[in-house]
Write a protein that holds these residues in place. Structure first.
Motif, PDB file in Angstrom:
ATOM      1  N   SER A 104       1.125  -1.264   0.199  1.00 14.32           N
ATOM      2  CA  SER A 104      -0.026   0.161   0.077  1.00 14.32           C
ATOM      3  C   SER A 104       0.941   1.308   0.071  1.00 14.32           C
ATOM      4  O   SER A 104       2.121   1.123   0.182  1.00 14.32           O
ATOM      5  CB  SER A 104      -0.884  -0.073   1.356  1.00 14.32           C
ATOM      6  OG  SER A 104      -1.862  -1.077   1.074  1.00 14.32           O
ATOM      7  N   LYS A 105       0.336   2.249  -0.207  1.00 12.42           N
ATOM      8  CA  LYS A 105       1.047   3.726  -0.525  1.00 12.42           C
ATOM      9  C   LYS A 105       0.373   4.906   0.393  1.00 12.42           C
ATOM     10  O   LYS A 105      -0.672   5.057   0.000  1.00 12.42           O
ATOM     11  CB  LYS A 105       1.004   4.179  -2.012  1.00 12.42           C
ATOM     12  CG  LYS A 105       1.771   2.982  -2.935  1.00 12.42           C
ATOM     13  CD  LYS A 105       1.497   3.332  -4.445  1.00 12.42           C
ATOM     14  CE  LYS A 105       2.161   2.060  -4.959  1.00 12.42           C
ATOM     15  NZ  LYS A 105       2.160   2.259  -6.440  1.00 12.42           N
ATOM     16  N   GLY A 106       1.250   5.181   1.337  1.00 16.31           N
ATOM     17  CA  GLY A 106       0.679   6.242   2.178  1.00 16.31           C
ATOM     18  C   GLY A 106       1.243   6.602   3.181  1.00 16.31           C
ATOM     19  O   GLY A 106       2.412   6.032   3.547  1.00 16.31           O
ATOM     20  N   GLY A 133       5.714   0.381  -7.011  1.00 12.78           N
ATOM     21  CA  GLY A 133       6.268   0.771  -8.248  1.00 12.78           C
ATOM     22  C   GLY A 133       5.036   1.161  -9.326  1.00 12.78           C
ATOM     23  O   GLY A 133       3.874   1.265  -8.806  1.00 12.78           O
ATOM     24  N   PRO A 134       5.125   1.509 -10.484  1.00 11.01           N
ATOM     25  CA  PRO A 134       4.195   1.692 -11.405  1.00 11.01           C
ATOM     26  C   PRO A 134       3.466   0.689 -11.857  1.00 11.01           C
ATOM     27  O   PRO A 134       3.934  -0.158 -12.668  1.00 11.01           O
ATOM     28  CB  PRO A 134       4.696   2.316 -12.643  1.00 11.01           C
ATOM     29  CG  PRO A 134       6.245   1.819 -12.487  1.00 11.01           C
ATOM     30  CD  PRO A 134       6.587   1.630 -11.261  1.00 11.01           C
ATOM     31  N   SER A 135       2.191   0.538 -11.330  1.00  6.03           N
ATOM     32  CA  SER A 135       1.417  -1.022 -11.319  1.00  6.03           C
ATOM     33  C   SER A 135       0.171  -0.921 -11.097  1.00  6.03           C
ATOM     34  O   SER A 135      -0.452  -1.250  -9.953  1.00  6.03           O
ATOM     35  CB  SER A 135       2.195  -1.995 -10.414  1.00  6.03           C
ATOM     36  OG  SER A 135       2.127  -1.412  -9.019  1.00  6.03           O
ATOM     37  N   HIS A 136      -0.806  -0.494 -12.146  1.00  3.49           N
ATOM     38  CA  HIS A 136      -1.974  -0.605 -11.905  1.00  3.49           C
ATOM     39  C   HIS A 136      -2.545  -1.839 -11.923  1.00  3.49           C
ATOM     40  O   HIS A 136      -2.475  -3.131 -12.889  1.00  3.49           O
ATOM     41  CB  HIS A 136      -2.681   0.331 -12.937  1.00  3.49           C
ATOM     42  CG  HIS A 136      -2.684   1.733 -12.686  1.00  3.49           C
ATOM     43  ND1 HIS A 136      -2.404   2.689 -13.629  1.00  3.49           N
ATOM     44  CD2 HIS A 136      -2.886   2.442 -11.472  1.00  3.49           C
ATOM     45  CE1 HIS A 136      -2.287   3.898 -12.998  1.00  3.49           C
ATOM     46  NE2 HIS A 136      -2.413   3.780 -11.925  1.00  3.49           N
ATOM     47  N   VAL A 187       4.159  10.185  -2.164  1.00  2.00           N
ATOM     48  CA  VAL A 187       3.867  11.596  -2.491  1.00  2.00           C
ATOM     49  C   VAL A 187       3.451  11.827  -4.153  1.00  2.00           C
ATOM     50  O   VAL A 187       2.840  12.585  -4.346  1.00  2.00           O
ATOM     51  CB  VAL A 187       5.398  12.555  -2.372  1.00  2.00           C
ATOM     52  CG1 VAL A 187       5.367  13.709  -2.699  1.00  2.00           C
ATOM     53  CG2 VAL A 187       5.627  12.209  -0.690  1.00  2.00           C
ATOM     54  N   LYS A 188       3.904  10.734  -4.827  1.00  2.00           N
ATOM     55  CA  LYS A 188       3.513  10.890  -6.175  1.00  2.00           C
ATOM     56  C   LYS A 188       1.732  10.972  -6.215  1.00  2.00           C
ATOM     57  O   LYS A 188       1.318  11.553  -7.237  1.00  2.00           O
ATOM     58  CB  LYS A 188       4.090   9.615  -7.037  1.00  2.00           C
ATOM     59  CG  LYS A 188       3.562   8.298  -6.661  1.00  2.00           C
ATOM     60  CD  LYS A 188       2.324   7.772  -7.217  1.00  2.00           C
ATOM     61  CE  LYS A 188       1.650   6.654  -6.751  1.00  2.00           C
ATOM     62  NZ  LYS A 188       0.429   6.070  -7.369  1.00  2.00           N
ATOM     63  N   ASN A 189       1.218  10.303  -5.420  1.00  2.00           N
ATOM     64  CA  ASN A 189      -0.353  10.530  -5.332  1.00  2.00           C
ATOM     65  C   ASN A 189      -0.827  11.807  -4.997  1.00  2.00           C
ATOM     66  O   ASN A 189      -1.761  12.135  -5.760  1.00  2.00           O
ATOM     67  CB  ASN A 189      -0.760   9.597  -4.463  1.00  2.00           C
ATOM     68  CG  ASN A 189      -0.821   8.131  -4.550  1.00  2.00           C
ATOM     69  OD1 ASN A 189      -0.896   7.753  -5.650  1.00  2.00           O
ATOM     70  ND2 ASN A 189      -0.701   7.045  -3.743  1.00  2.00           N
ATOM     71  N   ARG A 252      -6.703   6.369  -9.971  1.00  2.00           N
ATOM     72  CA  ARG A 252      -7.604   6.901  -9.089  1.00  2.00           C
ATOM     73  C   ARG A 252      -7.415   8.204  -8.684  1.00  2.00           C
ATOM     74  O   ARG A 252      -8.207   9.092  -8.479  1.00  2.00           O
ATOM     75  CB  ARG A 252      -7.506   5.951  -7.777  1.00  2.00           C
ATOM     76  CG  ARG A 252      -8.300   4.572  -8.062  1.00  2.00           C
ATOM     77  CD  ARG A 252      -7.401   3.375  -7.107  1.00  2.00           C
ATOM     78  NE  ARG A 252      -6.631   2.861  -8.123  1.00  2.00           N
ATOM     79  CZ  ARG A 252      -6.805   1.758  -9.103  1.00  2.00           C
ATOM     80  NH1 ARG A 252      -7.842   1.278  -8.754  1.00  2.00           N
ATOM     81  NH2 ARG A 252      -5.837   1.101  -9.849  1.00  2.00           N
ATOM     82  N   ASN A 253      -5.953   8.358  -8.213  1.00  2.00           N
ATOM     83  CA  ASN A 253      -5.786   9.911  -7.913  1.00  2.00           C
ATOM     84  C   ASN A 253      -5.932  10.918  -8.980  1.00  2.00           C
ATOM     85  O   ASN A 253      -6.561  12.080  -8.957  1.00  2.00           O
ATOM     86  CB  ASN A 253      -4.210   9.830  -7.451  1.00  2.00           C
ATOM     87  CG  ASN A 253      -4.276   9.093  -6.078  1.00  2.00           C
ATOM     88  OD1 ASN A 253      -4.678   9.628  -4.922  1.00  2.00           O
ATOM     89  ND2 ASN A 253      -3.937   7.942  -6.107  1.00  2.00           N
ATOM     90  N   ARG A 254      -5.395  10.540 -10.322  1.00  2.00           N
ATOM     91  CA  ARG A 254      -5.485  11.352 -11.378  1.00  2.00           C
ATOM     92  C   ARG A 254      -7.192  11.625 -11.576  1.00  2.00           C
ATOM     93  O   ARG A 254      -7.561  12.926 -11.916  1.00  2.00           O
ATOM     94  CB  ARG A 254      -4.890  11.012 -12.448  1.00  2.00           C
ATOM     95  CG  ARG A 254      -4.717  12.200 -13.796  1.00  2.00           C
ATOM     96  CD  ARG A 254      -4.676  11.315 -15.124  1.00  2.00           C
ATOM     97  NE  ARG A 254      -5.999  11.021 -15.663  1.00  2.00           N
ATOM     98  CZ  ARG A 254      -6.756  11.808 -16.454  1.00  2.00           C
ATOM     99  NH1 ARG A 254      -6.377  13.000 -16.438  1.00  2.00           N
ATOM    100  NH2 ARG A 254      -8.279  11.257 -16.642  1.00  2.00           N
TER     101      ARG A 254
END
Ligand SMILES: NC(=O)C1=CN([C@@H]2O[C@H](COP(=O)(O)OP(=O)(O)OC[C@H]3O[C@@H](n4cnc5c(N)ncnc54)[C@H](O)[C@@H]3O)[C@@H](O)[C@H]2O)C=CC1
Ligand SMILES: O=C(CO)COP(=O)(O)O
Length: 333
Positions: A104-106, A133-136, A187-189, A252-254
């Motif tokens: 998870s990312k946060g 990493g970049p992984s939808h 932070v990229k989110n 989701r963020n974009r």
């Protein structure tokens, strides 16, 4: 390997499929009985990952003890706001020979800590690592080539994660820069929200490129101040994830940012996106970290004002463009 996965959302489901496809014995836990019922009935995460048939060998359960006991690896895929509560619940079952892999990312607002540290603080002595990493999930779920990085404080653990997850279409690199990986992925989110906002306002590719590049400068400033390596932040869990999240239709963020740029509140945007929008949860924490480490993060600051102070998004863009004149190379600013 016998693996337990916490969280049956889009990412937990996609990774369960990947790991089962790699030949591992996988049990997936969700707090939500209805979600488990759906997964057992249809073998498909119909709400969050439609169209991806989930491997027949995967066990889906609401039994936390069953998901943890006897497993060599526990993959933690619950959204960041539920990490601490989930870690508290699993603590009684975890033994020191088990490896917990956060995916998870946060960043937690109350403590300003990323997820690995939250889990470590709730389960003293536990071995905790990260995969990011970049992984939808939408692409991993259908086997689209993807690269990520496994981070652990010791290289042997990172290699174990690499060997467990890697296959012909999912390439895993290793790293010992846990802080860099977690920070880049979180932070990229926040920057992706800003990128989405500019799309929602009707701006173009030039604006998006500007936000991504200057957003990267902000990630570098904060990351290096916190001890992360520049190479990590310029790698898969920094630049790589920034590219995917700012440009993908799956993000989701974009997508939440886009709705905010169109005039919706962050709560309306989150409700419409349905899946977790981690940037909203990390925005305040990132700004607080910037203040704590004395670094300038103007994009993150404006995102906070738009999200939480009702500042019109167009005004935030104008304010960013008309800041004091600067030199480009400003990592040490
Ligand atoms: N979806 C993706 O493509 C990727 C997501 N991630 C990260 O993985 C994490 C999970 O994201 P998604 O799977 O996309 O989320 P999601 O929105 O698809 O699923 C959320 C899940 O949270 C669970 N949940 C709700 N309340 C809970 C509670 N109180 N305790 C425990 N679980 C609860 C729900 O049962 C649901 O399965 C996030 O941090 C996200 O940033 C990372 C890489 C890719
Ligand atoms: O982190 C992710 C993909 O790497 C998922 O988050 P987004 O859907 O916002 O891009």
């Amino acid at each position: 390997m016998i693996i337990g996965i916490l969280g049956a959302g889009s990412w937990g489901s996609a990774l369960a499929n990947l790991l089962a496809g790699n030949g591992h014995d996988v049990t997936v836990w969700s707090i939500d009985e209805k979600e488990i019922e759906m997964l057992n009935t249809y073998r498909e995460q119909r709400d969050r990952l439609p169209g991806v048939h989930l491997n027949e060998t995967i066990t889906f359960t609401t039994d936390l003890e069953q998901t943890i006991k006897g497993k060599k690896m526990i993959v933690c895929a619950v959204p960041s706001p539920f990490i601490r509560s989930t870690a508290k619940k699993i603590a009684p079952y975890i033994t020191n020979d088990q490896l917990i892999v956060n995916v998870s990312k946060g960043i937690e607002e109350a403590t300003l800590t990323p997820i690995v540290e939250i889990i470590e603080s709730e389960i003293p002595g536990a071995k905790v690592a990260v995969l990011s990493g970049p992984s939808h999930a939408e692409e991993v779920g259908i086997g689209i080539p993807t690269t990520v990085v496994a981070g652990a404080r010791d290289m042997d653990t990172a290699k174990l994660i690499q060997n467990t997850f890697m296959n012909d279409v999912f390439r895993v690199y290793t790293s010992t820069d846990v802080t860099g990986i977690e920070l880049g992925g979180s932070v990229k989110n926040v920057i992706a929200l800003a990128a989405g906002i500019t799309d929602g306002l009707g701006f173009g590719d030039n604006t998006k490129a500007a936000l991504m590049t200057r957003g990267m400068a902000e990630i570098l400033r904060l990351g290096t101040a916190m001890g992360a390596h520049v190479e990590t932040l310029a790698g898969l869990s920094g630049m790589g994830d920034l590219i995917v999240t700012c440009t993908s239709k799956h993000s989701r963020n974009r997508n939440a940012g886009y709705l905010i740029g169109q005039g919706k509140s962050y709560k309306e945007a989150m409700a419409e996106v349905k899946m977790v929008v981690e940037g909203v949860y990390s925005a305040k924490a990132t700004l607080k970290l910037a203040k704590k480490y004395g670094v300038d993060m103007p994009i993150v600051e404006e995102v906070n004002k738009v999200l939480f102070e009702g500042k019109p998004a167009r005004e935030a863009v104008v304010d960013l463009l008309t800041r004091d004149r600067k030199a480009e190379i400003s990592v040490e600013e």
